[in-house]
Enzyme design. Sequence first.
Site, PDB file in Angstrom:
ATOM      1  N   PHE A 219       0.851  -1.190   0.000  1.00  0.00           N
ATOM      2  CA  PHE A 219       0.000   0.000   0.000  1.00  0.00           C
ATOM      3  C   PHE A 219       0.884   1.237   0.000  1.00  0.00           C
ATOM      4  CE2 PHE A 219      -3.151   3.015   1.612  1.00  0.00           C
ATOM      5  CZ  PHE A 219      -4.249   2.663   0.851  1.00  0.00           C
TER       6      PHE A 219
ATOM      7  N   PHE B  88       0.159  -2.452   8.152  1.00  0.00           N
ATOM      8  CA  PHE B  88      -0.416  -3.185   9.274  1.00  0.00           C
ATOM      9  C   PHE B  88       0.039  -4.646   9.257  1.00  0.00           C
ATOM     10  CE2 PHE B  88      -3.741  -5.465  11.571  1.00  0.00           C
ATOM     11  CZ  PHE B  88      -3.880  -4.693  12.708  1.00  0.00           C
ATOM     12  N   GLU B  89       0.197  -5.212   8.088  1.00  0.00           N
ATOM     13  CA  GLU B  89       0.573  -6.625   7.952  1.00  0.00           C
ATOM     14  C   GLU B  89       2.078  -6.859   8.041  1.00  0.00           C
ATOM     15  OE1 GLU B  89      -3.357  -5.831   6.394  1.00  0.00           O
ATOM     16  OE2 GLU B  89      -1.459  -4.989   5.708  1.00  0.00           O
TER      17      GLU B  89
ATOM     18  N   ALA C   2       4.506   2.809   4.345  1.00  0.00           N
ATOM     19  CA  ALA C   2       4.129   4.225   4.369  1.00  0.00           C
ATOM     20  C   ALA C   2       2.669   4.329   4.794  1.00  0.00           C
ATOM     21  CB  ALA C   2       4.333   4.860   2.999  1.00  0.00           C
ATOM     22  N   ILE C   3       2.460   5.045   5.891  1.00  0.00           N
ATOM     23  CA  ILE C   3       1.115   5.293   6.391  1.00  0.00           C
ATOM     24  C   ILE C   3       0.903   6.796   6.323  1.00  0.00           C
ATOM     25  CG2 ILE C   3      -0.493   4.981   8.307  1.00  0.00           C
ATOM     26  CD1 ILE C   3       1.493   2.819   9.383  1.00  0.00           C
ATOM     27  N   ILE C   4      -0.081   7.197   5.534  1.00  0.00           N
ATOM     28  CA  ILE C   4      -0.320   8.621   5.298  1.00  0.00           C
ATOM     29  C   ILE C   4      -1.688   8.988   5.878  1.00  0.00           C
ATOM     30  CG2 ILE C   4      -0.525  10.409   3.527  1.00  0.00           C
ATOM     31  CD1 ILE C   4       1.311   8.514   1.785  1.00  0.00           C
TER      32      ILE C   4
ATOM     33  N   THR D 156      -9.898  10.193   8.462  1.00  0.00           N
ATOM     34  CA  THR D 156     -10.496   9.399   9.539  1.00  0.00           C
ATOM     35  C   THR D 156      -9.411   8.979  10.528  1.00  0.00           C
ATOM     36  OG1 THR D 156     -10.133   7.256   8.467  1.00  0.00           O
ATOM     37  CG2 THR D 156     -12.132   8.471   7.840  1.00  0.00           C
TER      38      THR D 156
ATOM     39  N   HIS E 188      -8.322   6.172  11.120  1.00  0.00           N
ATOM     40  CA  HIS E 188      -7.666   4.940  10.650  1.00  0.00           C
ATOM     41  C   HIS E 188      -6.149   5.040  10.746  1.00  0.00           C
ATOM     42  CE1 HIS E 188      -6.355   2.051   7.442  1.00  0.00           C
ATOM     43  NE2 HIS E 188      -7.211   1.299   8.107  1.00  0.00           N
TER      44      HIS E 188
ATOM     45  N   ARG F 294      10.553  12.214   2.203  1.00  0.00           N
ATOM     46  CA  ARG F 294      11.363  11.291   3.001  1.00  0.00           C
ATOM     47  C   ARG F 294      11.799  10.068   2.211  1.00  0.00           C
ATOM     48  NH1 ARG F 294       8.409  14.481   5.590  1.00  0.00           N
ATOM     49  NH2 ARG F 294       8.758  15.168   7.715  1.00  0.00           N
TER      50      ARG F 294
END
Length: 160
Positions: free
Chosen positions: A24, A63-64, A86-88, A92, A94, A133
């Site tokens: 993702f 997450f995995e 990468a978590i953007i 929400t 989430h 980054r």
Amino acid sequence: MTVYEGNFSGDLSDFRFAIVIGRFNDLVTDKLLSACQDCLKRHGIDIDPQSGQVDYVWVPGSFEVSIMAKKVASSGLYDAVICLGAIIRGDTPHFDFVAAEAAKGIAAVGFQTGVPVIFGILTTDTMQQALERAGIKGNLGWNYALNALEMASLMRQFKT
């Protein structure tokens, strides 16, 4: 008094690494992986999957990453595991749940297995920050690989 430090030179041909990558936001994670590979290669690591020195594990998202990091670290095959993702932030909550659980999960893997597990999950507010980054203003993928080399080298000093 003894001082222990990891090093980045010498014969690293018997070191093995696993890189667990969240698919993702692959626009970002592909760039992190590329810099990570560049660093490893420049330090004498054969990054070709056929060499057996670096294995690549792709998972759906950040997450995995931790569950696969646990699986590969527990195998006893690797000197270090590099976790990339990468978590953007979105509109929400989430982001908060995924970021917190990814960080806790990856930290737990290192404690549970005794294998260095490098936290290479970007947590940013915007895609622009993530891209900065991962290449525009430097690439943290290089740093994550360097951390893995240093920790793998340092841990070896305590196995003898």
